[in-house]
Design a protein around this motif. Structure first.
Motif: not given
Length: 388
Positions: A84-100
């Motif tokens: 489901s990562i490919i369909n994530i639309k939450d930009e905050n979650l993507l930013n969180k994954i990037y920083s993590y």
């Protein structure tokens, strides 16, 4: 945030167990606290609090979990399917994954360098600049040597060693690198072989996307040139300063063959990840593989048997290369025997290392001592349990 399944765990429950095959999910801790334990590095444990991401790295690259995660108190987590990562639309979650991902990468690289460094002062102070420059010069990287010194003089003109560094610059002036970048279009450039993109003295504050070619990432540790990784087409290099203050995390990037590279900012990369679904999953796999590579280096360096050290490090190199080369069956490693010895601080002569390499299945050495993996799939199958 999109709706995901919520799971409750009691205190002392095991969420993830080291060595097990990963499930196709990862977790985000929304209440409580967990502790991550590492069998291969028992001196370290990590406390996870609200907002922590758990199990993503191993699940996305389908490699065994390298930590055991236990709840320190009653806890609640959301469970997210990897697909489901490919369909994530939450930009905050993507930013969180990037920083993590980048934070975890720095943590494990710092653990690796802590074990690698013979003199622990090297973790907080770089070698004398002229010593560093000489190491790069002696390995044929004149542009890195020159830029290391010239940037140091620019930043610290009143330094006590300024005259010594200026004299070194004069000595290599006649052999310094003179080729410049060739602008192709927009932010894309052709980098000539030997070009130093940035150095340990001064980061670039850019992201580099390799469209073709090959780039080596180095740092000086133990007064030796240590390869962090050699990146090929499709890989993304982070030229920004690290968050953690371990000096070996500062690196020098050198173009190893003529390369086409797109130069962007962190903000542009995050926007690209948000808008491009295939890049999103590829980026997460890429950084997860870098983390796994750092973990496997640490595992390898802590093993006693030479052949097991070599098995693990070759496994990690194969995994890195295979991300963008899934159909390959055979691989000549870009790394020399000396590179591998330096990466693992192996104090053995080349004859002994060659003998150990020849004892490993699916490994061949030619007359120039190039290392070839003759059957990648069989190698992975044969030695997959050695990395646990």
């Amino acid at each position: 945030m999109e709706k995901y399944d919520t799971i409750k765990f009691n205190k002392n429950d095991i969420i993830i167990k080291s060595g097990e095959k990963p499930i196709e999910y990862f977790y985000i801790l929304i209440r409580g606290k967990t502790i991550s334990y590492y069998e291969f590095h028992k001196e370290y444990k990590h406390e996870n609090k609200k907002g922590s991401i758990l199990g993503l790295i191993s699940s996305v690259i389908k490699e065994p979990y390298f930590s055991t995660i236990v709840t320190a108190e009653d806890s609640e987590l959301i469970k997210i399917k990897i697909d489901s990562i490919i369909n994530i639309k939450d930009e905050n979650l993507l930013n969180k994954i990037y920083s993590y991902l980048y934070l975890i990468l720095e943590i494990w690289l710092s653990k690796y360098y802590t074990v690698l460094a013979v003199n622990k002062v090297d973790l907080y102070n770089k070698d004398d600049i002229v010593i560093m420059a000489n190491i790069y010069k002696n390995n044929g990287y004149i542009d890195a040597s020159y830029k290391l010194c010239s940037k140091y003089i620019e930043l610290f003109p009143e330094d006590n060693d300024a005259d010594k560094i200026k004299n070194f610059i004069k000595d290599i002036e006649n052999i310094k690198y003179t080729k410049e970048l060739e602008h192709i279009e927009n932010n894309t450039y052709k980098f000539p072989k030997g070009y130093c993109i940035y150095s340990e003295i001064y980061s670039s504050d850019h992201i580099y996307v390799i469209e073709s070619g090959k780039v080596g990432i180095y740092s000086i540790v133990n007064s030796k040139q240590i390869i962090r990784n050699i990146y090929t087409e499709g890989y993304i290099i982070n030229g920004y300063n690290p968050t953690l203050e371990y000096k070996p995390l500062l690196t020098t990037a050198i173009v190893l063959e003529d390369s086409i590279i797109n130069i962007i900012s962190k903000e542009q990369l995050i926007e690209m990840i948000y808008n491009n679904k295939s890049l999103r999953i590829n980026f997460i796999k890429m950084i997860s593989l870098k983390v796994n590579n750092a973990v496997l280096k640490l595992k390898a360096i802590k093993k006693d048997e030479l052949n097991i050290k070599l098995i693990i490090i070759i496994y990690s190199i194969i995994k890195m290369y295979a991300l963008h080369n899934k159909d390959i069956t055979k691989l000549i490693l870009f790394y020399s025997i000396e590179d591998i010895k330096n990466m693992l601080n192996i104090d053995a002569d080349n004859k002994k290392v060659c003998a150990a390499l020849k004892s490993i299945k699916y490994i061949e050495l030619d007359n120039q001592f190039n290392i070839t993996v003759t059957n990648i799939q069989n190698y992975i199958k044969e030695y997959k349990n050695y990395i646990i």
